[in-house]
Every structure is written in structure tokens, then in C-alpha cells.
Design an enzyme around this catalytic site. Structure first.
Site, PDB file in Angstrom:
ATOM      1  N   HIS A 135       0.568  -1.228   0.028  1.00  0.00           N
ATOM      2  CA  HIS A 135       0.571  -0.038   0.096  1.00  0.00           C
ATOM      3  C   HIS A 135       0.966   1.245  -0.109  1.00  0.00           C
ATOM      4  CE1 HIS A 135       0.887   0.880   4.584  1.00  0.00           C
ATOM      5  NE2 HIS A 135       0.757  -0.623   4.889  1.00  0.00           N
ATOM      6  N   CYS A 192       2.650  -5.016   6.945  1.00  0.00           N
ATOM      7  CA  CYS A 192       2.649  -4.371   5.353  1.00  0.00           C
ATOM      8  C   CYS A 192       3.603  -4.464   4.907  1.00  0.00           C
ATOM      9  CB  CYS A 192       0.915  -4.147   5.428  1.00  0.00           C
ATOM     10  SG  CYS A 192      -0.483  -4.340   5.737  1.00  0.00           S
TER      11      CYS A 192
END
Length: 215
Positions: free
Chosen positions: A138, A146
Site C-alpha cells: 500500500h 504490510c
């Protein structure tokens, strides 16, 4: 592969202004960058390879089985250390074989590509614990488990994957580049369950290095 393709094609993608904005900012630049490398845009196949220790994400593209490296992107932020993710809250980024199972243009981190974590192998490694979930590539520069790529770079990465979304985008997450003295040293002191996973990843790493194509 047939099952994977069906899953990828079944993913519901909601377009919105963020994708349009990304295309306005990056669309022409991507086409120029692809052309400069003798590549056609959009690519028919996209393959992502993440390296945790080096904090790099490679984007490989192709029109057939054989692929070319388009670009190596720096990972702006990623929590945890070497070793697979095993349970919710351990702050680890996963290691293993994945694919993009959702495209989120409404992410709190601008745009995001969701990985199919946890897969069956991840669940086995969790030994009955909650393995967690919601692992994304992201935007932004902050992350817990992440891969944060910055808002600028995620626009490119998202568009490349999104525009090839009729084919499954495979993602391999490695602890590091699986060769050389640093890797051998890390492997020698790694727990047994890590070593078992790393041997699988090493085989895939070496095969891809030799052939530049997915099996």
C-alpha cells in the site's frame, strides 16, 4: 492455475477517483518507461517479488511466460524481522507464495493490493493460533506487517497490477535474496520451521533466476 485464475477474475474491483488520479499522474509515464525497455503496456503478466532484508519490491512483467524486470522499488516501511508471519499482532511481514486477491482504491493508505494471506501453509505454521490477515502492499510510509511503498510509488505499482488484472498477479515474499554468504549464515542459525520454508523459497528463487519465468 485454473482455480487461481478463476479467483483472480472473481475479484470485485470498485473504480473511483483515486485510480483515475493515478492514471492521470502516472499513465503516460508508465507507457513511456515500458516502451524505453522494449515492453508493451499494459503487460499481460505481472509478477511481484519482495525482499524483506533488502527492503525491495521487484516488478516483473511480460507478454508470455518469459518475463523482464521492469523496476525495483524501495520499500519505505515494513515492520518485523526475518522469518514468516505466524500470528496476529506479531508485526511480521509474511514470507511465502501469494497472489493479489483484491484491489482497494479506498484504502486508508491511498491505494492497496491485498495478498491472500493467510494461505494454507500459513495456517499450518500458525499451529492453531490466529494467523491474522489483511496484508497489503500500500501507499504511505507507515506499516505493521504490510509493505508501505509511499503514495507516489503505489500509484505506479497499483496501476501495473490493476491493468493486468485479468491474469493472476503472483507475489513471492522472500526473507532476503537467497544466495551468498549472508543468506547462508542466516539459514544456518534459523529455526527448523523457517529453514523448511526457506528451502521452498530458495528453489523458486533459483528457478526464476535461471529462467526468468514462472512455473
Amino acid at each position: 492455475m485454473a482455480i487461481l485464475s478463476a479467483i483472480a477474475l472473481a475479484v470485485v474491483v470498485y473504480d473511483n477517483d483515486r485510480i483515475a488520479d493515478a492514471r492521470r499522474v502516472k499513465g503516460a509515464l508508465l507507457k513511456q518507461a515500458f516502451a524505453a525497455k522494449g515492453l508493451s503496456y499494459p503487460p499481460s503478466i505481472v509478477h511481484l517479488r519482495g525482499f524483506k532484508s533488502e527492503r525491495q519490491l521487484e516488478v516483473w512483467v511480460g507478454a508470455g511466460k518469459r518475463m523482464k524486470l521492469f523496476k525495483t522499488y524501495p520499500i519505505a516501511a515494513m515492520s518485523g524481522t526475518l522469518g514468516p508471519k505466524k500470528q496476529r499482532g506479531d508485526l511480521q511481514a509474511p514470507e511465502g507464495f501469494y497472489y493479489v486477491d483484491r484491489y482497494n482504491p479506498k484504502s486508508q493508505f491511498l491505494l492497496s493490493l491485498g495478498l491472500n494471506y493467510p494461505n494454507a501453509a500459513d495456517r499450518r505454521r500458525s499451529s492453531g493460533l490466529d494467523p491474522g490477515g489483511d496484508i497489503f502492499i500500500h501507499g504511505s510510509c507507515v506499516s505493521i506487517g504490510c509493505l508501505a511503498m509511499t503514495n507516489d510509488l503505489i500509484q505506479e505499482i497499483f496501476l501495473i497490477a490493476y491493468d493486468a488484472k485479468k491474469k493472476p498477479v503472483k507475489v513471492e515474499m522472500f526473507p532476503m535474496r537467497m544466495e551468498g554468504p549472508l543468506y547462508r549464515m542466516a539459514f544456518s542459525i534459523a529455526p527448523t520451521d523457517w529453514q523448511e520454508l526457506w528451502l521452498e523459497l530458495e528453489r523458486a528463487y533459483r528457478t526464476f533466476k535461471q529462467k526468468n519465468q514462472l512455473e
